[in-house]
Design an enzyme around this catalytic site. Structure first.
Site, short mmCIF file in Angstrom:
data_model
loop_
_atom_site.label_atom_id
_atom_site.label_comp_id
_atom_site.label_asym_id
_atom_site.label_seq_id
_atom_site.Cartn_x
_atom_site.Cartn_y
_atom_site.Cartn_z
N ASP A 9 0.79 -1.24 0.00
CA ASP A 9 0.00 0.00 0.00
C ASP A 9 0.82 1.29 0.00
O ASP A 9 0.54 2.21 0.79
CB ASP A 9 -0.97 -0.01 1.21
CG ASP A 9 -1.94 -1.17 1.18
OD1 ASP A 9 -1.91 -1.97 0.23
OD2 ASP A 9 -2.74 -1.30 2.14
N LYS A 107 -6.86 -4.98 -3.16
CA LYS A 107 -7.59 -5.58 -2.03
C LYS A 107 -8.50 -4.54 -1.41
O LYS A 107 -8.28 -3.34 -1.58
CB LYS A 107 -6.60 -6.12 -0.99
CG LYS A 107 -5.70 -5.06 -0.40
CD LYS A 107 -4.67 -5.66 0.54
CE LYS A 107 -3.80 -4.57 1.16
NZ LYS A 107 -4.53 -3.62 2.01
N CYS A 152 -1.72 -3.23 7.67
CA CYS A 152 -1.61 -4.11 6.49
C CYS A 152 -0.30 -4.88 6.42
O CYS A 152 -0.29 -6.03 5.99
CB CYS A 152 -1.87 -3.31 5.23
SG CYS A 152 -3.61 -2.79 5.13
C1 VGL Z 1 -4.48 0.26 5.81
C2 VGL Z 1 -6.07 1.05 7.23
C3 VGL Z 1 -7.02 0.97 6.24
C4 VGL Z 1 -3.05 -0.12 5.58
C5 VGL Z 1 -5.42 0.15 4.81
O1 VGL Z 1 -2.58 -0.13 4.43
O2 VGL Z 1 -2.36 -0.41 6.60
N1 VGL Z 1 -4.81 0.69 7.01
N2 VGL Z 1 -6.68 0.53 5.04
#
Ligand code: VGL
Ligand code: ZN
Length: 198
Positions: A9, A107, A152
């Site tokens: 991410d 995702k 994540c």
């Molecule tokens: C994430 C919160 C919501 C992450 C993704 O990438 O850690 N955290 N969505």
């Protein structure tokens, strides 16, 4: 040819100025790019939510961001709207060498359930398909980097160990949100699961 770098991410919304900014999130991009050269395979994950995703506080009347609620599949933190499909915030950090990626795995696209882990949605059951991809390519050693360490990255690394992969988290190339002690807890949980913290 067995070592994969899995970049979690590295998106605009998780970097300073973004909708769910992680402190210093942008500072790891250069190091991650350098690391790509030393890996047999590079996989990027991309948080990819519909605009009405159930993990958004805006979709839960009376709730505020960062609040913990109980969903049908278990506890869930409610987040500010972030990484909405097709928006600028969902794009990768512009300096990330995304062209180097063999696979981009999205995702969090199912409205009713969040997906922190790159392997399973937050019910710990619904697969994303990443396990099969890695196995069929013979990628058994996994290095995780990216955002956020305590959500994540940690969930992905712990699932990877449970699935039998050899797992390292390169902590200098990760940054965390740290919500109510979640950084310390993530570190303890990862170590207990058998993740090597480098
Ligand atoms: C994430 C919160 C919501 C992450 C993704 O990438 O850690 N955290 N969505
Ligand atoms: Zn998300």
């Amino acid at each position: 040819m067995t070592r994969a770098l899995i970049v979690i991410d590295m998106q605009i919304d998780f970097c300073p100025g973004g909708a769910l900014a992680v402190a210093e999130g942008d500072e790891i991009v250069v190091g991650i790019n350098a690391r790509m050269a030393e890996s047999d395979a590079v996989i990027l994950t991309q948080d990819w939510h519909p605009a009405d995703h159930s993990s958004f506080a805006s979709q839960n009347p009376g709730c505020k961001p960062m609040e913990l609620v109980e969903m049908a599949y278990g506890p869930q933190v409610l987040w500010p709207d972030h990484c909405v499909q097709g928006t600028q915030g969902a794009a990768f950090h512009p300096a990330l060498k995304a062209d180097r990626a063999d696979l981009i795995l999205r995702k969090g696209y199912n409205r009713a359930i969040d997906s922190y882990s790159a392997f399973f949605e937050n019910d710990h059951r619904t697969p994303t398909g990443l396990e099969g991809y890695l196995r069929i390519r013979g990628l058994t050693q996994l290095d995780f980097v990216g955002l956020a360490t305590d959500f994540c990255v940690a969930w992905s690394a712990i699932d990877a160990v449970k699935l039998g992969f050899e797992v390292r988290v390169l902590t200098e190339l990760c940054r965390g949100i740290d919500l109510d002690g979640s950084m310390a807890r993530a570190r303890t949980d990862m170590q207990a699961a058998g993740v090597t913290l480098v």
